[in-house]
Design a protein around this motif. Sequence first.
Motif, PDB file in Angstrom:
ATOM      1  N   GLU A 220       0.728  -1.136  -0.226  1.00  0.00           N
ATOM      2  CA  GLU A 220      -0.180  -0.054   0.033  1.00  0.00           C
ATOM      3  C   GLU A 220       0.769   1.088  -0.050  1.00  0.00           C
ATOM      4  O   GLU A 220       0.307   2.410   0.352  1.00  0.00           O
ATOM      5  CB  GLU A 220      -0.807  -0.131   1.270  1.00  0.00           C
ATOM      6  CG  GLU A 220      -2.034  -1.119   1.287  1.00  0.00           C
ATOM      7  CD  GLU A 220      -2.780  -1.254   2.388  1.00  0.00           C
ATOM      8  OE1 GLU A 220      -2.899  -0.295   3.129  1.00  0.00           O
ATOM      9  OE2 GLU A 220      -3.652  -2.123   2.707  1.00  0.00           O
TER      10      GLU A 220
ATOM     11  N   SER B  40      -6.666  -5.519   3.901  1.00  0.00           N
ATOM     12  CA  SER B  40      -5.988  -4.337   4.181  1.00  0.00           C
ATOM     13  C   SER B  40      -5.002  -4.558   5.227  1.00  0.00           C
ATOM     14  O   SER B  40      -5.112  -5.396   5.889  1.00  0.00           O
ATOM     15  CB  SER B  40      -6.937  -3.014   4.353  1.00  0.00           C
ATOM     16  OG  SER B  40      -7.290  -3.339   5.658  1.00  0.00           O
TER      17      SER B  40
ATOM     18  N   GLN C 193     -14.565  -1.789  -8.118  1.00  0.00           N
ATOM     19  CA  GLN C 193     -14.840  -1.227  -6.826  1.00  0.00           C
ATOM     20  C   GLN C 193     -15.191  -2.000  -5.747  1.00  0.00           C
ATOM     21  O   GLN C 193     -14.900  -1.714  -4.645  1.00  0.00           O
ATOM     22  CB  GLN C 193     -16.119  -0.055  -7.567  1.00  0.00           C
ATOM     23  CG  GLN C 193     -15.568   0.953  -8.345  1.00  0.00           C
ATOM     24  CD  GLN C 193     -16.634   2.075  -8.638  1.00  0.00           C
ATOM     25  OE1 GLN C 193     -17.454   2.349  -7.837  1.00  0.00           O
ATOM     26  NE2 GLN C 193     -16.423   2.377 -10.098  1.00  0.00           N
TER      27      GLN C 193
ATOM     28  N   ALA D 163      -6.836  -4.286  -4.452  1.00  0.00           N
ATOM     29  CA  ALA D 163      -6.500  -3.121  -3.905  1.00  0.00           C
ATOM     30  C   ALA D 163      -6.432  -2.201  -4.789  1.00  0.00           C
ATOM     31  O   ALA D 163      -6.609  -0.737  -4.540  1.00  0.00           O
ATOM     32  CB  ALA D 163      -5.026  -3.083  -3.211  1.00  0.00           C
TER      33      ALA D 163
ATOM     34  N   GLY E  55      -8.440  -1.885  -7.282  1.00  0.00           N
ATOM     35  CA  GLY E  55      -9.758  -1.565  -7.581  1.00  0.00           C
ATOM     36  C   GLY E  55      -9.986  -2.284  -9.066  1.00  0.00           C
ATOM     37  O   GLY E  55     -10.851  -1.436  -9.932  1.00  0.00           O
TER      38      GLY E  55
ATOM     39  N   TYR F  21     -11.350  -5.552  -0.187  1.00  0.00           N
ATOM     40  CA  TYR F  21      -9.949  -5.718   0.058  1.00  0.00           C
ATOM     41  C   TYR F  21      -9.753  -4.572   1.593  1.00  0.00           C
ATOM     42  O   TYR F  21      -9.290  -5.109   2.497  1.00  0.00           O
ATOM     43  CB  TYR F  21      -9.081  -4.759  -0.828  1.00  0.00           C
ATOM     44  CG  TYR F  21      -7.672  -4.584  -0.462  1.00  0.00           C
ATOM     45  CD1 TYR F  21      -6.789  -5.548  -0.665  1.00  0.00           C
ATOM     46  CD2 TYR F  21      -7.261  -3.436   0.204  1.00  0.00           C
ATOM     47  CE1 TYR F  21      -5.403  -5.273   0.085  1.00  0.00           C
ATOM     48  CE2 TYR F  21      -6.029  -3.256   0.756  1.00  0.00           C
ATOM     49  CZ  TYR F  21      -5.079  -4.095   0.613  1.00  0.00           C
ATOM     50  OH  TYR F  21      -3.725  -4.087   1.015  1.00  0.00           O
ATOM     51  N   GLU F  22     -10.479  -3.417   1.438  1.00  0.00           N
ATOM     52  CA  GLU F  22     -10.436  -2.727   2.822  1.00  0.00           C
ATOM     53  C   GLU F  22     -10.996  -3.607   4.109  1.00  0.00           C
ATOM     54  O   GLU F  22     -10.329  -3.555   5.269  1.00  0.00           O
ATOM     55  CB  GLU F  22     -11.192  -1.302   2.646  1.00  0.00           C
ATOM     56  CG  GLU F  22     -10.889  -0.529   1.430  1.00  0.00           C
ATOM     57  CD  GLU F  22      -9.326   0.240   2.100  1.00  0.00           C
ATOM     58  OE1 GLU F  22      -9.174   0.190   3.335  1.00  0.00           O
ATOM     59  OE2 GLU F  22      -8.750   0.746   1.147  1.00  0.00           O
TER      60      GLU F  22
ATOM     61  N   ARG G   3     -12.140  -3.511  -4.444  1.00  0.00           N
ATOM     62  CA  ARG G   3     -11.469  -2.506  -3.578  1.00  0.00           C
ATOM     63  C   ARG G   3     -12.086  -2.466  -2.123  1.00  0.00           C
ATOM     64  O   ARG G   3     -11.647  -2.558  -1.081  1.00  0.00           O
ATOM     65  CB  ARG G   3     -11.482  -1.126  -4.161  1.00  0.00           C
ATOM     66  CG  ARG G   3     -10.837  -0.309  -3.362  1.00  0.00           C
ATOM     67  CD  ARG G   3      -9.332  -0.440  -3.036  1.00  0.00           C
ATOM     68  NE  ARG G   3      -9.110   0.563  -1.935  1.00  0.00           N
ATOM     69  CZ  ARG G   3      -7.702   0.663  -1.626  1.00  0.00           C
ATOM     70  NH1 ARG G   3      -6.727  -0.137  -2.203  1.00  0.00           N
ATOM     71  NH2 ARG G   3      -7.197   1.289  -0.715  1.00  0.00           N
ATOM     72  N   GLN G   4     -13.489  -2.439  -2.216  1.00  0.00           N
ATOM     73  CA  GLN G   4     -14.293  -2.365  -0.772  1.00  0.00           C
ATOM     74  C   GLN G   4     -13.916  -3.814  -0.012  1.00  0.00           C
ATOM     75  O   GLN G   4     -13.930  -3.615   1.220  1.00  0.00           O
ATOM     76  CB  GLN G   4     -15.640  -2.463  -1.018  1.00  0.00           C
ATOM     77  CG  GLN G   4     -15.952  -0.788  -1.506  1.00  0.00           C
ATOM     78  CD  GLN G   4     -17.541  -0.720  -1.950  1.00  0.00           C
ATOM     79  OE1 GLN G   4     -18.415  -1.677  -1.983  1.00  0.00           O
ATOM     80  NE2 GLN G   4     -17.963   0.329  -2.785  1.00  0.00           N
TER      81      GLN G   4
END
Length: 415
Positions: A210, A394, A383, A329, A331, A389-390, A386-387
């Motif tokens: 990151e 993460s 997208q 990550a 997206g 991943y968080e 990505r959510q």
Amino acid sequence: MRRMRIGLLTQWFDPEPGPAALPGMLATALAARGHEVQVLTGFPNYPTGRLAPGYRMARRRDEAVGATRIRRVALYPSHDRSALRRVANYGSFAVSALASGTPVLRGLDALWVGNSPISVALPMWFARYAHRVPVLLHVLDLWPDSVVASGFLGTGRLSRTVQRGMAGWCGAMYRSAARVACVSPGAVDLLAARGVPREKLRHIPMWADETPRPRAGDLRAELGLRPDQVVLVYAGALGEAQGLDSLIDACARVADPRLVCVIAGSGTTEERLRRRAEELGAANVRFLGHLPRERMPALMATGDVHYVSLRPGGMSAYTMPSKVQATLAAGRALLVAAEGDAADVARDSGAGITARPGDPDSIAAALRELCGLGREKLDLLGQAGRQHYERVFSVAAGAQRVERALSEVVHVHRR
């Protein structure tokens, strides 16, 4: 959660890039959560085998980055395909860490150990039994499985003897650790089947790199791509384990003019894959060869979908390729042609679709589905990834899991 004195024992650390940067992110996240962090690592030389700028080899070197203290110890810098030099690299760090690094581990509440390579057991065992520091062993690579799959050991009686020795060594590492963390659910099941008590095992996924970077453009204009073309990117090693022949075959069966498959990387099967694409007339496949690391963010941005592939059998069911987390990550959407955990992530995240590994018809059907979705809908899949991943992968989520496991380690040790 109370403040702890936490040690990190890892051969790889900042400023080394890529997967070697992940322990540094953990150190930063734990320090930000209020813990005192002491790192024991080597002099940075990954991935080139040359020392990073600003470093000169010495017996040891102490640094401080914010609230994190770092002890670096000497090693033989190397990261090429020579088995002898790789053993020298791993072994020199282990011996040097034992001789010059373990004093900084005295008095810690708990020690996180990145198990790759397994020679790190030498300083780990000293900290565990001489300094009485309890250990959370994070299994980042399954040994001897990963070494066998890489082809480093070759075949024959000597290879089988070395494999048995490695298996026994790893068993001793698992027994000495208070908790053993695995990066995939399949690896948890595998170690349980090998005799590691279930109550010791934890699933702690790894995160992606990151590190903030300038926003990268893409390579679409450079590659002469139309706005409506859907780009599938495979970036990584071109070897037998990836089973990319079926991807070439699948692309040759897709007539949709919107599909472009971009393959970046090198390896033992590169020439064979190029010949196969030419023989089949797969004009929608483009080979970029090995790209410099600094161009990888642009390649990631170019792909509407990123391809993850593992040949069926062997380690595929419990392997979690790092490009899964990297793609989530970034997206971007995923197409996973693999068994087990990687395919589960593609489905659970909502970031992509799956195909049967080694089956060109199944992969071709998935490629047609991706073209049918179009770039806008594929962006929505990215997208969602990505959510996911968080929430799941993460470094913040990982540090919380590591912190919880370390707290368990401390509790078990005191009890």
